[in-house]
Design a protein around this motif. Structure first.
Motif, mmCIF file in Angstrom:
data_model
loop_
_atom_site.group_PDB
_atom_site.id
_atom_site.type_symbol
_atom_site.label_atom_id
_atom_site.label_comp_id
_atom_site.label_asym_id
_atom_site.label_seq_id
_atom_site.Cartn_x
_atom_site.Cartn_y
_atom_site.Cartn_z
ATOM 1 N N LEU A 291 0.821 -1.209 0.000
ATOM 2 C CA LEU A 291 0.000 0.000 0.000
ATOM 3 C C LEU A 291 0.858 1.264 0.000
ATOM 4 O O LEU A 291 0.472 2.283 -0.575
ATOM 5 C CB LEU A 291 -0.920 0.008 1.229
ATOM 6 N N LEU A 292 2.018 1.176 0.630
ATOM 7 C CA LEU A 292 2.921 2.327 0.689
ATOM 8 C C LEU A 292 3.799 2.440 -0.545
ATOM 9 O O LEU A 292 4.602 3.377 -0.656
ATOM 10 C CB LEU A 292 3.801 2.239 1.941
ATOM 11 N N GLY A 293 3.663 1.479 -1.459
ATOM 12 C CA GLY A 293 4.431 1.530 -2.692
ATOM 13 C C GLY A 293 5.887 1.128 -2.550
ATOM 14 O O GLY A 293 6.725 1.507 -3.378
ATOM 15 N N VAL A 294 6.190 0.358 -1.502
ATOM 16 C CA VAL A 294 7.570 -0.089 -1.300
ATOM 17 C C VAL A 294 7.910 -1.140 -2.358
ATOM 18 O O VAL A 294 7.117 -2.045 -2.643
ATOM 19 C CB VAL A 294 7.749 -0.681 0.117
ATOM 20 N N SER A 295 9.080 -1.028 -2.937
ATOM 21 C CA SER A 295 9.519 -1.939 -3.986
ATOM 22 C C SER A 295 9.505 -3.394 -3.510
ATOM 23 O O SER A 295 9.912 -3.685 -2.380
ATOM 24 C CB SER A 295 10.934 -1.570 -4.428
ATOM 25 N N PRO A 296 9.032 -4.315 -4.356
ATOM 26 C CA PRO A 296 9.057 -5.733 -3.977
ATOM 27 C C PRO A 296 10.473 -6.249 -3.739
ATOM 28 O O PRO A 296 10.669 -7.197 -2.986
ATOM 29 C CB PRO A 296 8.411 -6.433 -5.181
ATOM 30 N N TYR A 297 11.465 -5.610 -4.358
ATOM 31 C CA TYR A 297 12.856 -6.005 -4.127
ATOM 32 C C TYR A 297 13.263 -5.679 -2.691
ATOM 33 O O TYR A 297 13.944 -6.461 -2.025
ATOM 34 C CB TYR A 297 13.786 -5.300 -5.119
ATOM 35 N N GLN A 299 11.182 -5.454 -0.254
ATOM 36 C CA GLN A 299 10.419 -6.362 0.598
ATOM 37 C C GLN A 299 11.116 -7.707 0.750
ATOM 38 O O GLN A 299 11.101 -8.313 1.822
ATOM 39 C CB GLN A 299 9.017 -6.554 0.021
ATOM 40 N N ARG A 300 11.743 -8.172 -0.317
ATOM 41 C CA ARG A 300 12.464 -9.445 -0.239
ATOM 42 C C ARG A 300 13.671 -9.323 0.697
ATOM 43 O O ARG A 300 13.974 -10.258 1.452
ATOM 44 C CB ARG A 300 12.914 -9.885 -1.628
ATOM 45 N N VAL A 301 14.340 -8.172 0.650
ATOM 46 C CA VAL A 301 15.463 -7.939 1.561
ATOM 47 C C VAL A 301 14.973 -7.949 3.012
ATOM 48 O O VAL A 301 15.577 -8.582 3.893
ATOM 49 C CB VAL A 301 16.156 -6.596 1.242
ATOM 50 N N LEU A 302 13.860 -7.263 3.260
ATOM 51 C CA LEU A 302 13.300 -7.211 4.611
ATOM 52 C C LEU A 302 12.889 -8.591 5.095
ATOM 53 O O LEU A 302 13.132 -8.959 6.249
ATOM 54 C CB LEU A 302 12.094 -6.268 4.638
ATOM 55 N N LYS A 303 12.282 -9.359 4.207
ATOM 56 C CA LYS A 303 11.826 -10.703 4.579
ATOM 57 C C LYS A 303 13.008 -11.593 4.960
ATOM 58 O O LYS A 303 12.972 -12.329 5.943
ATOM 59 C CB LYS A 303 11.044 -11.329 3.426
ATOM 60 N N GLY A 304 14.078 -11.510 4.160
ATOM 61 C CA GLY A 304 15.272 -12.286 4.482
ATOM 62 C C GLY A 304 15.871 -11.868 5.803
ATOM 63 O O GLY A 304 16.297 -12.719 6.604
ATOM 64 N N ALA A 305 15.905 -10.559 6.067
ATOM 65 C CA ALA A 305 16.444 -10.060 7.335
ATOM 66 C C ALA A 305 15.598 -10.533 8.509
ATOM 67 O O ALA A 305 16.128 -10.883 9.577
ATOM 68 C CB ALA A 305 16.504 -8.530 7.309
ATOM 69 N N ILE A 306 14.277 -10.568 8.315
ATOM 70 C CA ILE A 306 13.377 -11.026 9.370
ATOM 71 C C ILE A 306 13.638 -12.497 9.688
ATOM 72 O O ILE A 306 13.678 -12.904 10.859
ATOM 73 C CB ILE A 306 11.910 -10.812 8.955
ATOM 74 N N ILE A 307 13.824 -13.301 8.651
ATOM 75 C CA ILE A 307 14.084 -14.730 8.862
ATOM 76 C C ILE A 307 15.378 -14.923 9.649
ATOM 77 O O ILE A 307 15.428 -15.691 10.620
ATOM 78 C CB ILE A 307 14.151 -15.476 7.521
#
Length: 320
Positions: A291-297, A299-307
């Protein structure tokens, strides 16, 4: 003394992964509701629930596998394969939706058992077996469809992924709740659940006690295959087509939900309720960032960092 003990217990409770994930979920909901007017709209909430449902169901099967100290990297591809097979059974063979879904779920179970058999009986590392199966299932889906989506599904089939129970509750959420309840019963009230936790804690001790460890380890991959088949039904119904490229990266989402929910990646520790919280947090995070228009790329970095962060926290708790 009792007051001090209660205070200490409350502090420990707020340090648990499940509680931290729950707090994180509510914090994200508050932040995104403030920065985006669309976040709390009925349409958007419905979209979150449907997306969380697919990942949540995959994460249930992943929880069983990780509790034994294993991993299943094939769930996204198996979901795509079973979804395309279900679509093909309805379009090309003429099977009614219920029968087609049953065929897809059975296929998921068979693939899951193959993963489990190679892992438990042939003693091939799970990461190798399921990585290979990820490629096999994805390639099979592409071969079956010729690389193109299978469209023209019966209108009644859309109810699974797009319909509402009593006109209010999205059907994917209903299915997810049923899957979680069944998983809770298995893990907390049946011998199989106790054996799964025990194997993750000390596999050799369980083997020496006479329990058929290989059979149980194979069964958790079978369960993961079944949940992938159920997710495949929801996904193909939601898209109104069998998509051979559906589910790419979903295995990481499922793993992330499990570890965020407090299940130890080394096995033996975790709770199915935590997995649900992890799936909810990831769903809200992904939706809010979109919704905030954050790049999916990004988001993938954030997801990996979260894991990585969740696994690191889990390893610290394991040492305590």
């Amino acid at each position: 003394m009792n007051g001090l003990t209660m205070k200490r217990n409350y502090k420990e409770m707020f340090k648990t992964p499940e509680m931290l994930t729950l707090i994180g979920f509510f914090v994200l909901c508050i932040i995104f509701s403030v920065v985006s007017e669309e976040f709390l709209s009925l349409t958007n909430v419905s979209n979150i629930i449907r997306q969380v449902s697919i990942n949540g169901i995959l994460a249930v099967g992943m929880t069983f596998v990780i509790l034994t100290g294993g991993i299943d990297l094939s769930v996204g591809s198996v979901m795509a394969l079973t979804g395309t097979i279900m679509a093909g059974m309805m379009i090309n063979v003429g099977l009614p939706p219920f029968a087609a879904v049953l065929v897809g779920i059975i296929l998921g179970a068979v693939i899951g058992y193959i993963n489990g058999a190679f892992t438990a009986y042939a003693r091939i590392p799970a990461i190798i077996v399921t990585l290979a199966m990820m490629e096999i299932a994805r390639g099979a889906a592409l071969l079956y469809t010729g690389g193109y989506p299978l469209s023209g599904l019966p209108a009644s089939y859309s109810f699974i992924g797009q319909g509402y129970l009593f006109g209010v509750i999205p059907m994917p959420a209903v299915i997810m709740i049923i899957v979680f309840v069944v998983a809770y019963i298995i893990l907390n009230h049946l011998p199989l659940g106790r054996y799964i936790y025990a194997i993750g804690g000390n596999e050799e001790a369980v083997r020496l006690s006479g329990i058929k460890v290989k059979r149980i380890k194979a069964s958790v991959y079978l369960i993961s295959g079944i949940t992938a088949g159920i997710a495949g039904a929801i996904m193909s119904s939601r898209l109104s087509s069998g998509q051979p490229m559906a589910g790419e990266g979903y295995e990481l989402d499922a793993i992330a939900a499990v570890v965020l929910g407090g299940t130890s990646i080394a096995g033996g520790r975790g709770h199915i309720f935590g997995t649900l919280l992890g799936a909810l947090l990831l769903g809200v995070l992904s939706n809010g960032l979109n919704l905030l228009g954050v790049s999916p790329y990004v988001q993938r970095v954030l997801k990996g960092a979260i894991i990585i962060g969740a696994i690191y926290y889990s390893s610290i708790r394991q040492k305590d």
